[in-house]
Design a protein around this motif. Sequence first.
Motif, PDB file in Angstrom:
ATOM      1  N   ALA A  71      11.868  -8.387  -7.034  1.00 20.98           N
ATOM      2  CA  ALA A  71      10.796  -7.962  -6.127  1.00 20.98           C
ATOM      3  C   ALA A  71       9.655  -7.311  -6.905  1.00 20.98           C
ATOM      4  O   ALA A  71       8.475  -7.558  -6.623  1.00 20.98           O
ATOM      5  CB  ALA A  71      11.343  -6.994  -5.076  1.00 20.98           C
ATOM      6  N   VAL A  72       9.993  -6.490  -7.892  1.00 24.82           N
ATOM      7  CA  VAL A  72       8.957  -5.886  -8.745  1.00 24.82           C
ATOM      8  C   VAL A  72       8.162  -6.984  -9.438  1.00 24.82           C
ATOM      9  O   VAL A  72       6.925  -6.952  -9.475  1.00 24.82           O
ATOM     10  CB  VAL A  72       9.579  -4.909  -9.784  1.00 24.82           C
ATOM     11  CG1 VAL A  72       8.560  -4.502 -10.837  1.00 24.82           C
ATOM     12  CG2 VAL A  72      10.151  -3.684  -9.089  1.00 24.82           C
ATOM     13  N   PHE A  73       8.879  -7.974  -9.972  1.00 28.39           N
ATOM     14  CA  PHE A  73       8.166  -9.072 -10.643  1.00 28.39           C
ATOM     15  C   PHE A  73       7.223  -9.782  -9.686  1.00 28.39           C
ATOM     16  O   PHE A  73       6.054  -9.999 -10.009  1.00 28.39           O
ATOM     17  CB  PHE A  73       9.144 -10.092 -11.254  1.00 28.39           C
ATOM     18  CG  PHE A  73       8.419 -11.266 -11.837  1.00 28.39           C
ATOM     19  CD1 PHE A  73       7.801 -11.165 -13.073  1.00 28.39           C
ATOM     20  CD2 PHE A  73       8.298 -12.458 -11.136  1.00 28.39           C
ATOM     21  CE1 PHE A  73       7.079 -12.238 -13.605  1.00 28.39           C
ATOM     22  CE2 PHE A  73       7.594 -13.535 -11.653  1.00 28.39           C
ATOM     23  CZ  PHE A  73       6.984 -13.420 -12.900  1.00 28.39           C
ATOM     24  N   TRP A  74       7.704 -10.177  -8.483  1.00 26.73           N
ATOM     25  CA  TRP A  74       6.841 -10.917  -7.551  1.00 26.73           C
ATOM     26  C   TRP A  74       5.620 -10.093  -7.147  1.00 26.73           C
ATOM     27  O   TRP A  74       4.516 -10.621  -7.052  1.00 26.73           O
ATOM     28  CB  TRP A  74       7.620 -11.368  -6.310  1.00 26.73           C
ATOM     29  CG  TRP A  74       8.773 -12.283  -6.610  1.00 26.73           C
ATOM     30  CD1 TRP A  74      10.069 -12.115  -6.230  1.00 26.73           C
ATOM     31  CD2 TRP A  74       8.742 -13.503  -7.369  1.00 26.73           C
ATOM     32  NE1 TRP A  74      10.836 -13.152  -6.710  1.00 26.73           N
ATOM     33  CE2 TRP A  74      10.052 -14.020  -7.405  1.00 26.73           C
ATOM     34  CE3 TRP A  74       7.739 -14.212  -8.024  1.00 26.73           C
ATOM     35  CZ2 TRP A  74      10.381 -15.201  -8.061  1.00 26.73           C
ATOM     36  CZ3 TRP A  74       8.066 -15.397  -8.686  1.00 26.73           C
ATOM     37  CH2 TRP A  74       9.369 -15.875  -8.695  1.00 26.73           C
ATOM     38  N   LEU A  75       5.807  -8.806  -6.909  1.00 29.75           N
ATOM     39  CA  LEU A  75       4.670  -7.959  -6.516  1.00 29.75           C
ATOM     40  C   LEU A  75       3.659  -7.822  -7.646  1.00 29.75           C
ATOM     41  O   LEU A  75       2.450  -7.746  -7.401  1.00 29.75           O
ATOM     42  CB  LEU A  75       5.166  -6.583  -6.057  1.00 29.75           C
ATOM     43  CG  LEU A  75       5.785  -6.583  -4.665  1.00 29.75           C
ATOM     44  CD1 LEU A  75       6.625  -5.332  -4.448  1.00 29.75           C
ATOM     45  CD2 LEU A  75       4.700  -6.701  -3.602  1.00 29.75           C
ATOM     46  N   GLU A  76       4.124  -7.791  -8.875  1.00 33.05           N
ATOM     47  CA  GLU A  76       3.207  -7.716 -10.016  1.00 33.05           C
ATOM     48  C   GLU A  76       2.566  -9.080 -10.296  1.00 33.05           C
ATOM     49  O   GLU A  76       1.370  -9.164 -10.560  1.00 33.05           O
ATOM     50  CB  GLU A  76       3.942  -7.206 -11.264  1.00 33.05           C
ATOM     51  CG  GLU A  76       4.374  -5.767 -11.167  1.00 33.05           C
ATOM     52  CD  GLU A  76       3.218  -4.779 -11.185  1.00 33.05           C
ATOM     53  OE1 GLU A  76       2.159  -5.085 -11.759  1.00 33.05           O
ATOM     54  OE2 GLU A  76       3.386  -3.676 -10.618  1.00 33.05           O
ATOM     55  N   PHE A  77       3.353 -10.123 -10.244  1.00 37.53           N
ATOM     56  CA  PHE A  77       2.849 -11.465 -10.542  1.00 37.53           C
ATOM     57  C   PHE A  77       1.858 -11.933  -9.480  1.00 37.53           C
ATOM     58  O   PHE A  77       0.787 -12.434  -9.804  1.00 37.53           O
ATOM     59  CB  PHE A  77       4.021 -12.447 -10.657  1.00 37.53           C
ATOM     60  CG  PHE A  77       3.591 -13.832 -11.059  1.00 37.53           C
ATOM     61  CD1 PHE A  77       3.228 -14.104 -12.362  1.00 37.53           C
ATOM     62  CD2 PHE A  77       3.554 -14.857 -10.130  1.00 37.53           C
ATOM     63  CE1 PHE A  77       2.819 -15.380 -12.735  1.00 37.53           C
ATOM     64  CE2 PHE A  77       3.151 -16.135 -10.491  1.00 37.53           C
ATOM     65  CZ  PHE A  77       2.781 -16.395 -11.799  1.00 37.53           C
ATOM     66  N   PHE A  78       2.232 -11.802  -8.204  1.00 41.61           N
ATOM     67  CA  PHE A  78       1.336 -12.131  -7.097  1.00 41.61           C
ATOM     68  C   PHE A  78       0.652 -10.826  -6.672  1.00 41.61           C
ATOM     69  O   PHE A  78       0.972 -10.235  -5.646  1.00 41.61           O
ATOM     70  CB  PHE A  78       2.101 -12.743  -5.923  1.00 41.61           C
ATOM     71  CG  PHE A  78       2.779 -14.060  -6.226  1.00 41.61           C
ATOM     72  CD1 PHE A  78       2.042 -15.165  -6.625  1.00 41.61           C
ATOM     73  CD2 PHE A  78       4.154 -14.202  -6.095  1.00 41.61           C
ATOM     74  CE1 PHE A  78       2.665 -16.391  -6.888  1.00 41.61           C
ATOM     75  CE2 PHE A  78       4.781 -15.423  -6.347  1.00 41.61           C
ATOM     76  CZ  PHE A  78       4.026 -16.513  -6.751  1.00 41.61           C
TER      77      PHE A  78
END
Length: 158
Positions: A71-78
């Motif tokens: 979730a951290v990755f998706w929020l940072e990536f998108f």
Amino acid sequence: MSDPSARQAQLRARVIELARAQDPYGHIFAGKDFRRDYVAARTVAWSMLFKDMRDTTSRVLEIGSKEGRSAVFWLEFFAGAHLTCVDLFREDDAERFDRNLSAYGTRLRKIVGTSIRALGILREENAVFDFIYVDGSHRRDDVMVDCSAPGACCAMAA
């Protein structure tokens, strides 16, 4: 080392160690509290696979969030996206998830329960997603149900 499962565990740990050393996204996990890492070995591939969607993705659904590392990755990536996370969020995982994602505020929605229940709620709301990440049950029938969520893209973890 004659035990194949021990050798496999050792190799997996080495792959994760190497992935973390090479991970251009490693810094986004600093200061967070994770017990497991199933994400570091995937961030480079994810960023390459989904780079052309990065700026146009505004609504993301994640089924299976555990402690919140992906979730951290998706929020940072998108970076401009809102993320809805669905999980059973059992005990320690729920607490860790909340701590790890607290900085994202209104960009995050957490739905506690099964994906079937959550998908029912989201259908009633006429929710539609640009990107769906399915990493919940891993059982074929469950994954097929999860992939019925309304959205443009579905990625599944192995």
